[in-house]
Design a protein around this motif. Structure first.
Motif, PDB file in Angstrom:
ATOM      1  N   GLY A  84      53.295  46.133 -17.445  1.00 27.29           N
ATOM      2  CA  GLY A  84      54.540  47.429 -16.979  1.00 27.29           C
ATOM      3  C   GLY A  84      53.699  48.785 -16.796  1.00 27.29           C
ATOM      4  O   GLY A  84      52.226  48.801 -17.269  1.00 27.29           O
ATOM      5  N   LEU A  85      53.634  49.446 -15.840  1.00 23.40           N
ATOM      6  CA  LEU A  85      53.169  50.601 -15.193  1.00 23.40           C
ATOM      7  C   LEU A  85      52.707  51.347 -17.313  1.00 23.40           C
ATOM      8  O   LEU A  85      51.807  51.752 -16.936  1.00 23.40           O
ATOM      9  N   GLU A  86      54.238  51.913 -17.287  1.00 25.33           N
ATOM     10  CA  GLU A  86      54.190  52.699 -18.956  1.00 25.33           C
ATOM     11  C   GLU A  86      53.155  51.830 -19.839  1.00 25.33           C
ATOM     12  O   GLU A  86      52.361  52.699 -20.711  1.00 25.33           O
ATOM     13  N   ASP A  87      53.040  50.538 -20.167  1.00 30.87           N
ATOM     14  CA  ASP A  87      52.277  49.680 -20.715  1.00 30.87           C
ATOM     15  C   ASP A  87      50.721  50.410 -20.269  1.00 30.87           C
ATOM     16  O   ASP A  87      49.552  50.409 -21.898  1.00 30.87           O
ATOM     17  N   GLN A  88      50.078  50.311 -19.567  1.00 30.20           N
ATOM     18  CA  GLN A  88      49.088  51.640 -18.420  1.00 30.20           C
ATOM     19  C   GLN A  88      48.938  52.906 -19.191  1.00 30.20           C
ATOM     20  O   GLN A  88      48.147  53.656 -18.422  1.00 30.20           O
ATOM     21  N   GLY A  89      50.324  53.378 -19.606  1.00 32.68           N
ATOM     22  CA  GLY A  89      49.956  54.960 -19.311  1.00 32.68           C
ATOM     23  C   GLY A  89      50.167  55.659 -18.562  1.00 32.68           C
ATOM     24  O   GLY A  89      49.608  56.982 -18.169  1.00 32.68           O
ATOM     25  N   VAL A  90      51.374  54.599 -17.417  1.00 34.45           N
ATOM     26  CA  VAL A  90      51.124  55.393 -15.990  1.00 34.45           C
ATOM     27  C   VAL A  90      53.082  56.152 -15.758  1.00 34.45           C
ATOM     28  O   VAL A  90      53.591  55.262 -16.817  1.00 34.45           O
TER      29      VAL A  90
ATOM     30  N   VAL B  71      46.363  66.238  -6.905  1.00 37.50           N
ATOM     31  CA  VAL B  71      45.314  64.898  -6.414  1.00 37.50           C
ATOM     32  C   VAL B  71      45.545  63.446  -7.436  1.00 37.50           C
ATOM     33  O   VAL B  71      46.065  62.567  -7.747  1.00 37.50           O
ATOM     34  N   GLU B  72      46.365  64.400  -8.796  1.00 37.73           N
ATOM     35  CA  GLU B  72      46.852  63.775  -9.649  1.00 37.73           C
ATOM     36  C   GLU B  72      48.228  63.051  -9.186  1.00 37.73           C
ATOM     37  O   GLU B  72      48.675  61.978  -9.767  1.00 37.73           O
ATOM     38  N   ASP B  73      49.462  63.519  -8.279  1.00 40.53           N
ATOM     39  CA  ASP B  73      50.655  63.449  -7.783  1.00 40.53           C
ATOM     40  C   ASP B  73      50.122  61.951  -6.978  1.00 40.53           C
ATOM     41  O   ASP B  73      51.304  60.989  -6.951  1.00 40.53           O
ATOM     42  N   VAL B  74      48.644  62.220  -5.526  1.00 39.56           N
ATOM     43  CA  VAL B  74      48.326  61.563  -5.384  1.00 39.56           C
ATOM     44  C   VAL B  74      48.522  59.930  -6.006  1.00 39.56           C
ATOM     45  O   VAL B  74      48.835  58.716  -5.604  1.00 39.56           O
ATOM     46  N   SER B  75      47.900  60.182  -6.770  1.00 39.54           N
ATOM     47  CA  SER B  75      47.065  59.315  -7.518  1.00 39.54           C
ATOM     48  C   SER B  75      48.092  58.045  -8.393  1.00 39.54           C
ATOM     49  O   SER B  75      48.089  57.248  -8.511  1.00 39.54           O
ATOM     50  N   LEU B  76      49.281  59.041  -8.811  1.00 41.08           N
ATOM     51  CA  LEU B  76      49.648  58.805  -9.429  1.00 41.08           C
ATOM     52  C   LEU B  76      50.765  57.437  -8.647  1.00 41.08           C
ATOM     53  O   LEU B  76      51.533  56.437  -9.103  1.00 41.08           O
ATOM     54  N   ILE B  77      51.435  58.329  -7.484  1.00 42.03           N
ATOM     55  CA  ILE B  77      52.243  57.627  -6.297  1.00 42.03           C
ATOM     56  C   ILE B  77      51.086  56.435  -6.203  1.00 42.03           C
ATOM     57  O   ILE B  77      52.201  55.011  -5.822  1.00 42.03           O
ATOM     58  N   PHE B  78      49.848  56.567  -5.762  1.00 41.94           N
ATOM     59  CA  PHE B  78      48.848  55.279  -5.381  1.00 41.94           C
ATOM     60  C   PHE B  78      49.153  53.792  -6.645  1.00 41.94           C
ATOM     61  O   PHE B  78      49.432  53.429  -6.240  1.00 41.94           O
ATOM     62  N   LYS B  79      48.929  54.376  -7.735  1.00 40.56           N
ATOM     63  CA  LYS B  79      48.865  53.583  -8.421  1.00 40.56           C
ATOM     64  C   LYS B  79      50.226  52.340  -9.052  1.00 40.56           C
ATOM     65  O   LYS B  79      49.910  51.634  -8.994  1.00 40.56           O
ATOM     66  N   ASN B  80      51.668  53.409  -8.384  1.00 38.26           N
ATOM     67  CA  ASN B  80      52.955  52.858  -8.785  1.00 38.26           C
ATOM     68  C   ASN B  80      53.183  51.693  -7.669  1.00 38.26           C
ATOM     69  O   ASN B  80      53.337  50.771  -7.063  1.00 38.26           O
ATOM     70  N   LEU B  81      52.454  52.592  -6.115  1.00 35.62           N
ATOM     71  CA  LEU B  81      51.996  51.554  -4.641  1.00 35.62           C
ATOM     72  C   LEU B  81      51.678  50.676  -4.820  1.00 35.62           C
ATOM     73  O   LEU B  81      52.129  49.272  -4.849  1.00 35.62           O
ATOM     74  N   HIS B  82      50.567  50.184  -5.780  1.00 38.73           N
ATOM     75  CA  HIS B  82      49.341  49.011  -5.770  1.00 38.73           C
ATOM     76  C   HIS B  82      50.017  48.455  -7.337  1.00 38.73           C
ATOM     77  O   HIS B  82      49.928  46.898  -7.160  1.00 38.73           O
ATOM     78  N   HIS B  83      51.217  48.896  -8.069  1.00 36.51           N
ATOM     79  CA  HIS B  83      51.951  48.081  -9.310  1.00 36.51           C
ATOM     80  C   HIS B  83      52.784  47.421  -8.859  1.00 36.51           C
ATOM     81  O   HIS B  83      53.089  46.190  -8.867  1.00 36.51           O
ATOM     82  N   LEU B  84      53.381  48.025  -7.877  1.00 39.92           N
ATOM     83  CA  LEU B  84      54.677  46.999  -6.607  1.00 39.92           C
ATOM     84  C   LEU B  84      54.405  45.683  -5.782  1.00 39.92           C
ATOM     85  O   LEU B  84      54.733  44.865  -5.776  1.00 39.92           O
TER      86      LEU B  84
ATOM     87  N   GLU C  95      62.098  50.238  -2.242  1.00 42.68           N
ATOM     88  CA  GLU C  95      60.796  51.132  -2.936  1.00 42.68           C
ATOM     89  C   GLU C  95      59.495  51.131  -2.708  1.00 42.68           C
ATOM     90  O   GLU C  95      59.065  52.133  -2.801  1.00 42.68           O
ATOM     91  N   LEU C  96      58.683  50.411  -1.564  1.00 40.63           N
ATOM     92  CA  LEU C  96      57.741  51.014  -1.288  1.00 40.63           C
ATOM     93  C   LEU C  96      57.996  51.595  -0.207  1.00 40.63           C
ATOM     94  O   LEU C  96      56.951  52.567   0.196  1.00 40.63           O
ATOM     95  N   LYS C  97      58.598  51.121   0.652  1.00 45.25           N
ATOM     96  CA  LYS C  97      58.909  52.711   1.870  1.00 45.25           C
ATOM     97  C   LYS C  97      59.551  53.907   1.368  1.00 45.25           C
ATOM     98  O   LYS C  97      58.588  55.606   1.578  1.00 45.25           O
TER      99      LYS C  97
END
Length: 172
Positions: A56-62, A107-120, A77-79
């Motif tokens: 999970g994302l939270e297991d990875q600290g995200v 940049v951190e916000d964009v990175s967080l969104i990318f990590k969530n997209l990647h996880h989905l 959710e992807l949209k």
């Protein structure tokens, strides 16, 4: 002048090859293969698990930006994350133009969104694999049905030719 030691190009086979010396005469003489590994194991210094589970994302600290639970509407959710990403990229461009010293948070916000997209997207891999397998099996079934029809058609053609040949032979 140094003397060079002679070394073998390839190492000798492991000693357990002797357990298989009578295999050609008696295939049952060879030992059974070891049972499959269960749980975790170490390979080249890294720990691996036999179960392929996406952490999970939270297991990875995200921080997770989409709802938790098994019934996620991936398309919605992807949209949503894509729209949010576009908004944050525009805000980042604005911050870079007007307040360049404050870009790090954006940049951190964009990175967080990318990590969530990647996880989905990674969560969809099992579904994609299943759909691909179903498609491959359907194609195999279709090809086999076509092959059966082709065999039937050729058999009927061969029977017709045999009847014509017999009729020709009866005519003489």
């Amino acid at each position: 002048m140094q003397k060079m030691a002679a070394t073998a190009t390839y190492p000798p086979p492991p000693p357990f090859y002797k357990l298989y010396k009578d295999y050609l005469q008696d295939p049952k003489s060879a030992p059974e293969p070891p049972p499959p590994i269960q749980g975790t194991y170490v390979l080249f210094g890294g720990n691996y698990a036999t179960e392929d589970v996406l952490p999970g994302l939270e297991d990875q600290g995200v921080r997770q930006l989409f709802p938790k639970g098994p019934n996620i509407d991936f398309e919605k959710e992807l949209k949503s994350l894509n729209r949010e990403l576009q908004l944050h990229l525009l805000e980042l461009a604005d911050v870079l133009v007007e307040r360049p010293s404050q870009y790090a948070r954006r940049v951190e916000d964009v990175s967080l969104i990318f990590k969530n997209l990647h996880h989905l997207l990674n969560s969809l891999h099992p579904h994609q694999a299943r759909a691909t397998l179903i498609h491959i099996l359907e194609l195999q079934i279709q090809r086999r049905k076509q092959a059966v029809e082709d065999i039937k058609r050729r058999r009927e053609e061969a029977q017709r030719l045999l009847k014509e040949a017999l009729a020709t032979l009866d005519g003489y």
